[in-house]
Design a protein around this motif. Structure first.
Motif, PDB file in Angstrom:
ATOM      1  N   GLY A 230       3.176  11.001   1.721  1.00 44.62           N
ATOM      2  CA  GLY A 230       3.916   9.772   1.501  1.00 44.62           C
ATOM      3  C   GLY A 230       5.396  10.057   1.368  1.00 44.62           C
TER       4      GLY A 230
ATOM      5  N   LYS B 182      -0.448   4.081   7.407  1.00 47.44           N
ATOM      6  CA  LYS B 182       0.738   4.064   6.569  1.00 47.44           C
ATOM      7  C   LYS B 182       0.391   4.559   5.168  1.00 47.44           C
ATOM      8  N   ILE B 183       1.324   5.299   4.569  1.00 49.56           N
ATOM      9  CA  ILE B 183       1.235   5.689   3.164  1.00 49.56           C
ATOM     10  C   ILE B 183       2.492   5.173   2.481  1.00 49.56           C
ATOM     11  N   GLU B 184       2.312   4.434   1.396  1.00 49.58           N
ATOM     12  CA  GLU B 184       3.459   3.872   0.670  1.00 49.58           C
ATOM     13  C   GLU B 184       3.401   4.319  -0.781  1.00 49.58           C
ATOM     14  N   GLN B 185       4.565   4.627  -1.331  1.00 42.95           N
ATOM     15  CA  GLN B 185       4.658   4.938  -2.754  1.00 42.95           C
ATOM     16  C   GLN B 185       5.528   3.878  -3.395  1.00 42.95           C
TER      17      GLN B 185
ATOM     18  N   CYS C 285       0.464   5.228  -5.187  1.00 40.56           N
ATOM     19  CA  CYS C 285       0.349   5.643  -3.791  1.00 40.56           C
ATOM     20  C   CYS C 285      -0.678   4.730  -3.137  1.00 40.56           C
ATOM     21  N   ASN C 286      -0.245   3.964  -2.154  1.00 41.97           N
ATOM     22  CA  ASN C 286      -1.152   3.083  -1.410  1.00 41.97           C
ATOM     23  C   ASN C 286      -1.229   3.536   0.036  1.00 41.97           C
ATOM     24  N   TYR C 287      -2.380   3.378   0.644  1.00 40.78           N
ATOM     25  CA  TYR C 287      -2.528   3.804   2.030  1.00 40.78           C
ATOM     26  C   TYR C 287      -3.277   2.741   2.838  1.00 40.78           C
TER      27      TYR C 287
ATOM     28  N   GLN D 164      -5.896   3.131  -3.177  1.00 38.81           N
ATOM     29  CA  GLN D 164      -4.760   3.391  -4.044  1.00 38.81           C
ATOM     30  C   GLN D 164      -5.046   4.558  -4.981  1.00 38.81           C
TER      31      GLN D 164
ATOM     32  N   LEU E 146       5.308  13.334  -4.693  1.00 41.93           N
ATOM     33  CA  LEU E 146       4.749  12.991  -3.396  1.00 41.93           C
ATOM     34  C   LEU E 146       3.235  12.927  -3.477  1.00 41.93           C
ATOM     35  N   CYS E 147       2.658  11.908  -2.849  1.00 38.04           N
ATOM     36  CA  CYS E 147       1.208  11.937  -2.668  1.00 38.04           C
ATOM     37  C   CYS E 147       0.926  12.392  -1.232  1.00 38.04           C
TER      38      CYS E 147
END
Lengths: 114, 112
Positions: B103, B3-6, B23-25, B72, B89-90
């Protein structure tokens, strides 16, 4: 000018009528990729290619085909389009798959399937 | 699952302030992380790339950090301007640099 060219920009078609969206880059990039972008779902990868005659599935390949017969072109083929393939499509290229110089994106193709 | 979350879908800030996007993954081990800007109806435009062994990268008013322990990346725009309003976007590489995944993006609005 270095660019990725997609055609057409806009397309309205009917269910089941085969179509091809073309993508061409003039930067001698090895890596090319197709994405679709839908509201709330972000950019989702359809297929990618790391070089001529080498293609791989992305996250959402169902209903799509690609080919990479020459380095500059990477067409996206919808053999039997359906309404759920209505979307904004982007082609991208990069010098290498590691994307050290970033991806260069085309201007997009807005496809509507009715 | 991967998962990639912004951090948020939308962020509003006042002109002149610093915008910070996150940006967290999960379940990725990226060697590279990129940031892009996207304007409505247009293709994303590449801004910066940072490698796993780099803590920080700067380009003009932009700064990116990459913490592989926290999984992150932070993206900062200093002295923000209304023209910086866009979706950011990351993207990180999947499978040892074979490919990049994106993301969902954060829509930034800089208010005059």
């Amino acid at each position: 000018e270095a660019q990725v060219t997609q055609n057409p920009r806009y397309l309205i078609t009917v269910t089941g009528k085969k179509l091809t969206v073309t993508c061409s880059q003039n930067m001698n990039h090895e890596y090319m990729s197709w994405y679709r972008q839908d509201p709330g779902l972000g950019l989702r990868q359809i297929y990618y290619s790391m070089n001529v005659e080498v293609t791989d599935k992305g996250d959402v390949p169902e209903g799509y085909k690609v080919s990479r017969k020459e380095k500059r072109n990477f067409p996206l083929i919808l053999e039997s389009p359906s309404p759920n393939q209505t979307s904004l499509y982007f082609c991208a290229s990069s010098l290498s798959s590691q994307g050290a110089g970033g991806y260069t994106f085309g201007s997009g193709t807005r496809l509507t399937v009715v | 699952s991967q998962k990639i979350e912004q951090n948020s879908e939308a962020l509003n800030i006042q002109e002149g302030k610093t915008a910070t996007l996150t940006c967290n993954y999960t379940n990725y081990s990226p060697a590279y992380l990129q940031w892009y800007r996207q304007d409505p109806g247009r293709g994303p435009v590449f801004l910066l790339l940072i490698r796993e062994n780099e803590k920080e990268k700067r380009k003009e008013r932009l700064k990116v950090t990459f913490d592989t322990t926290l999984k992150q990346s932070l993206f900062h725009i200093t002295a923000s301007q209304p023209a910086d309003s866009a979706t950011y976007l990351c993207a990180l590489d999947d499978n040892y640099g074979q490919n990049f995944v994106f993301g969902p993006g954060t829509r930034l609005s800089v208010l005059p």
